[in-house]
Design an enzyme around this catalytic site. Structure first.
Site, short mmCIF file in Angstrom:
data_model
loop_
_atom_site.label_atom_id
_atom_site.label_comp_id
_atom_site.label_asym_id
_atom_site.label_seq_id
_atom_site.Cartn_x
_atom_site.Cartn_y
_atom_site.Cartn_z
N TYR A 97 8.64 23.62 76.02
CA TYR A 97 7.56 23.52 75.03
C TYR A 97 7.48 24.81 74.24
O TYR A 97 7.22 24.80 73.03
CB TYR A 97 6.22 23.23 75.72
CG TYR A 97 6.12 21.82 76.26
CD1 TYR A 97 5.73 20.77 75.43
CD2 TYR A 97 6.44 21.53 77.58
CE1 TYR A 97 5.65 19.47 75.91
CE2 TYR A 97 6.35 20.23 78.07
CZ TYR A 97 5.97 19.22 77.23
OH TYR A 97 5.90 17.93 77.71
N ASN A 118 3.13 11.36 70.50
CA ASN A 118 4.36 10.83 69.89
C ASN A 118 4.30 9.30 69.88
O ASN A 118 4.27 8.68 70.92
CB ASN A 118 5.57 11.32 70.68
CG ASN A 118 6.88 10.73 70.22
OD1 ASN A 118 6.95 10.05 69.19
ND2 ASN A 118 7.92 10.97 70.98
N CYS A 126 10.69 12.93 73.18
CA CYS A 126 9.79 13.91 73.77
C CYS A 126 10.07 14.11 75.26
O CYS A 126 9.66 15.12 75.84
CB CYS A 126 8.32 13.52 73.54
SG CYS A 126 7.89 11.87 74.08
N HIS A 127 10.80 13.18 75.88
CA HIS A 127 11.15 13.35 77.29
C HIS A 127 12.10 14.53 77.50
O HIS A 127 12.24 15.01 78.63
CB HIS A 127 11.76 12.05 77.86
CG HIS A 127 13.04 11.63 77.20
ND1 HIS A 127 13.05 10.93 76.01
CD2 HIS A 127 14.33 11.81 77.55
CE1 HIS A 127 14.31 10.69 75.67
NE2 HIS A 127 15.11 11.22 76.59
N GLU A 153 20.49 10.35 80.98
CA GLU A 153 21.23 11.06 79.94
C GLU A 153 22.22 12.05 80.55
O GLU A 153 23.35 12.19 80.07
CB GLU A 153 20.28 11.76 78.98
CG GLU A 153 19.52 10.78 78.10
CD GLU A 153 18.62 11.44 77.06
OE1 GLU A 153 18.67 12.68 76.90
OE2 GLU A 153 17.87 10.71 76.39
#
Length: 179
Positions: A97, A118, A126-127, A153
């Site tokens: 952040y 979001n 945003c993850h 991912e």
């Protein structure tokens, strides 16, 4: 006029909302169960649903690392700036952040609040934003879902150890109250 459909993904139902040209919202988890929309025949053909569905399918199959669907952000100028910054975080990578705040010229807390609003998570990733210490914090779908997306991912990219700290153990009481 807004249109909505339910997309059945590997992580559960996702409610997609369109204004007829742009994707304006994506909701998961409890938001799809609260008020299951009555989907009228043909809504799945409304722009940009066919393209969004195709790209989400490719993402969950591990064949897509970037989304290119028309999105209309509805938010404050600062929120839109923060959401646009999220789109620059590469697939399989994370930033803090604090780093996102540096990129948009703000502070981590303000960025966290914007990210929490979001309207199009997953597509606007945003993850991929984590705590400065590598911990998983702040995700509207819950930390378990955030961990699952990041793990997915990392697996697709065949990254070794993942760059985020494990979730702390939670008691059953904490788990059920957070749900």
């Amino acid at each position: 006029m807004n249109y909505q459909i339910i997309y059945h993904s590997p992580i559960g139902k996702l409610k997609l909302v369109s204004d007829g040209e742009y994707l304006i919202e994506l909701h998961f988890g409890k938001h799809t169960d609260e008020a299951e929309p009555a989907v009228e025949a043909g809504q799945e053909k409304v722009k940009p649903f066919p393209e969004v569905i195709r790209q989400l399918d490719e993402y969950f199959e591990g064949r897509r690392t970037e989304f290119d669907v028309p999105i209309r952000f509805i938010g404050t100028p600062f929120q839109v700036r923060a959401w646009e910054a999220l789109k620059t975080i590469p697939f399989g990578e994370t930033i803090s952040y604090k780093e996102e705040a540096r990129r948009v010229g703000s502070v981590a807390r303000a960025v966290g609040l914007a990210n929490g609003q979001n309207p199009v998570p997953i597509i606007v990733p945003c993850h991929r934003v984590i705590g400065a210490d590598g911990s998983l914090v702040g995700f509207g779908g819950g930390l378990d879902l955030k961990r699952a997306l990041l793990s997915f991912e990392a697996t697709v990219r065949d990254f070794g150890p993942q760059p985020f700290a494990p979730l702390k153990s939670r008691s059953k009481a904490q788990t059920s109250s957070a749900a």
